[in-house]
Design a protein around this motif. Structure first.
Motif, mmCIF file in Angstrom:
data_model
loop_
_atom_site.group_PDB
_atom_site.id
_atom_site.type_symbol
_atom_site.label_atom_id
_atom_site.label_comp_id
_atom_site.label_asym_id
_atom_site.label_seq_id
_atom_site.Cartn_x
_atom_site.Cartn_y
_atom_site.Cartn_z
ATOM 1 N N ALA A 244 -78.885 -51.018 -59.327
ATOM 2 C CA ALA A 244 -77.659 -50.318 -58.931
ATOM 3 C C ALA A 244 -76.533 -51.320 -58.696
ATOM 4 O O ALA A 244 -76.762 -52.418 -58.188
ATOM 5 C CB ALA A 244 -77.911 -49.515 -57.665
ATOM 6 N N THR B 86 -72.594 -49.188 -55.287
ATOM 7 C CA THR B 86 -73.571 -48.138 -54.984
ATOM 8 C C THR B 86 -74.447 -48.558 -53.816
ATOM 9 O O THR B 86 -74.714 -47.753 -52.914
ATOM 10 C CB THR B 86 -74.438 -47.824 -56.215
ATOM 11 O OG1 THR B 86 -73.586 -47.415 -57.286
ATOM 12 C CG2 THR B 86 -75.443 -46.731 -55.920
ATOM 13 N N ILE C 117 -71.736 -40.414 -54.431
ATOM 14 C CA ILE C 117 -72.782 -41.313 -54.936
ATOM 15 C C ILE C 117 -73.519 -40.654 -56.104
ATOM 16 O O ILE C 117 -73.760 -41.279 -57.141
ATOM 17 C CB ILE C 117 -73.764 -41.717 -53.817
ATOM 18 C CG1 ILE C 117 -73.063 -42.621 -52.801
ATOM 19 C CG2 ILE C 117 -75.010 -42.392 -54.391
ATOM 20 C CD1 ILE C 117 -73.861 -42.846 -51.527
ATOM 21 N N ARG D 172 -73.448 -41.663 -60.174
ATOM 22 C CA ARG D 172 -74.662 -41.861 -60.974
ATOM 23 C C ARG D 172 -74.583 -41.047 -62.258
ATOM 24 O O ARG D 172 -74.958 -41.513 -63.326
ATOM 25 C CB ARG D 172 -75.891 -41.444 -60.156
ATOM 26 C CG ARG D 172 -77.196 -41.989 -60.731
ATOM 27 C CD ARG D 172 -78.018 -40.870 -61.334
ATOM 28 N NE ARG D 172 -79.319 -41.367 -61.747
ATOM 29 C CZ ARG D 172 -79.784 -41.228 -62.984
ATOM 30 N NH1 ARG D 172 -79.073 -40.627 -63.903
ATOM 31 N NH2 ARG D 172 -80.969 -41.679 -63.306
#
Length: 186
Positions: A2, A6, A49, A53
């Motif tokens: 990540a 993130t 978040i 993604r």
């Protein structure tokens, strides 16, 4: 791996959840700073978040987009609740209820798509294991949660809305239990 942003966002989310829990345990959970600002802020961060993604990773994009939609509907319901509730009370059938109910189909679809992506026709025993796990979770939840709702003395729309939440949550729990069983409890 990540990206750093993130990881930072997840660390902030985790710290915020610990802060929210600590405030609640210390008796400050009902204060507007905690119950409205911190709670809704953490939820908005979680939606961001998940949406990041979706934008960044192609793998399972549809699944994560549905999870993002689920979380966004929940956030919208909580924001409506925060804006419309008077002394922590909102009549049944409010905009918040409609938004919460709108979240369920996205969650169900996400779990089904996730199963379809990750599993390749498991054996009948895996299906039975998953079904047993899902139904056990559902039965336990229904017994513990639905019984008090039905015995609450509410009637009419309030009873229907509150029992509907239990039914929606039980169905989601059955889907998750089925998924876990089909994935050999991994």
């Amino acid at each position: 791996s990540a990206p750093t942003t993130t990881r930072i966002a997840l660390a902030v989310l985790g710290a915020g959840l610990v802060l929210h829990l600590a405030a609640g345990l210390a008796g400050y959970g009902a204060t507007p700073v905690v119950s409205a600002w911190l709670y809704n802020g953490l939820e908005a961060l979680a939606v961001a978040i998940i949406a990041a993604r979706v934008a960044r990773v192609r793998e399972s994009r549809a699944v994560w987009a549905l999870f993002a939609l689920y979380a966004a509907f929940c956030l919208a319901g909580d924001l409506a609740w925060t804006a419309l509730a008077v002394d922590g009370v909102l009549p049944a059938g409010s905009l918040a209820d409609l938004l919460y109910y709108a979240a369920y189909p996205a969650a169900y679809a996400a779990v089904v798509l996730l199963l379809r992506e990750r599993l390749h026709w498991p054996a009948v025993t895996a299906w039975l294991d998953g079904l047993a796990g899902g139904l056990s979770l559902g039965a336990l939840t229904a017994a513990v949660v639905l019984t008090p709702v039905l015995g609450s003395g509410e009637s009419g729309l309030a009873l229907v809305v509150n029992a509907g939440y239990v039914a929606g949550d039980v169905l989601l729990l059955v889907c998750v239990g089925l998924a876990a069983g089909l994935a050999a409890w991994r």
